[in-house]
Motif scaffolding. Sequence first.
Motif, PDB file in Angstrom:
ATOM      1  N   CYS A   1      29.914  31.748  35.433  1.00 48.96           N
ATOM      2  CA  CYS A   1      30.107  32.380  36.809  1.00 48.96           C
ATOM      3  C   CYS A   1      31.863  32.781  37.080  1.00 48.96           C
ATOM      4  CB  CYS A   1      29.764  31.571  37.910  1.00 48.96           C
ATOM      5  SG  CYS A   1      30.195  32.174  39.444  1.00 48.96           S
TER       6      CYS A   1
ATOM      7  N   PHE B   1      33.182  33.908  39.429  1.00 48.22           N
ATOM      8  CA  PHE B   1      34.025  33.548  40.565  1.00 48.22           C
ATOM      9  C   PHE B   1      34.321  31.733  40.321  1.00 48.22           C
ATOM     10  CE2 PHE B   1      33.312  36.996  43.804  1.00 48.22           C
ATOM     11  CZ  PHE B   1      33.968  37.707  43.195  1.00 48.22           C
ATOM     12  N   CYS B   2      33.519  31.121  39.602  1.00 46.42           N
ATOM     13  CA  CYS B   2      33.862  29.662  39.302  1.00 46.42           C
ATOM     14  C   CYS B   2      34.937  29.771  38.691  1.00 46.42           C
ATOM     15  CB  CYS B   2      32.597  29.196  38.874  1.00 46.42           C
ATOM     16  SG  CYS B   2      31.308  28.390  39.929  1.00 46.42           S
TER      17      CYS B   2
ATOM     18  N   HIS C   1      29.831  26.342  43.575  1.00 45.17           N
ATOM     19  CA  HIS C   1      29.001  27.454  43.310  1.00 45.17           C
ATOM     20  C   HIS C   1      27.823  27.586  44.268  1.00 45.17           C
ATOM     21  CE1 HIS C   1      27.258  30.607  40.731  1.00 45.17           C
ATOM     22  NE2 HIS C   1      26.148  29.771  41.032  1.00 45.17           N
TER      23      HIS C   1
ATOM     24  N   HIS D   1      27.971  34.381  43.051  1.00 45.37           N
ATOM     25  CA  HIS D   1      28.732  33.458  43.548  1.00 45.37           C
ATOM     26  C   HIS D   1      29.053  33.728  45.154  1.00 45.37           C
ATOM     27  CE1 HIS D   1      31.703  29.934  43.529  1.00 45.37           C
ATOM     28  NE2 HIS D   1      32.001  30.371  44.441  1.00 45.37           N
TER      29      HIS D   1
HETATM   30 ZN    ZN Z   1      30.455  30.431  40.721  1.00 48.20          ZN
END
Ligand code: ZN
Length: 117
Positions: free
Chosen positions: A8, A10-11, A50, A101
């Motif tokens: 991910c 954004f993670c 998440h 996310h």
């Molecule tokens: Zn994420």
Amino acid sequence: MSDRDPDCLFCQIVAGEVPSDRVHEDDDVIAFRDVNPQAPTHVLVIPRQHVADAHSLADEDGPLLASLFGAIRRVAAAEGLENGYRVITNVGAEAGQSVFHLHLHLIGGRPMRWPPG
Ligand code: ZN
Ligand code: 5GP
């Protein structure tokens, strides 16, 4: 709900592995400027953990929602958006979600039209 999805984007931003222009952070959330801004202020507020989208939230996520909207309020004040701003979260591909996310778009600094497209 897992803490982190290794694939991910954004993670990876939360972890600092992908750079971002952060404007706010606390124990639960971070806020950073959108790379493709749609208004003079366009900030994304996201949980550190998440969560795929708003539809994946559970009843016990109330405190996380308070943190997300607390960050919205602080960033909006810091950006001088006292005349108004818009908070959007796209849920699913048909609504235009492209990063899975959870994120709140904080958009302001220009007049907004309604209805959105
Ligand atoms: Zn994420
Ligand atoms: P969505 O389309 O999922 O509602 O919003 C995703 C947002 O993430 C878009 O506004 C897009 O410009 C932004 N975005 C995508 N990749 C990146 C990135 O690597 N960095 C930042 N800061 N924003 C991104």
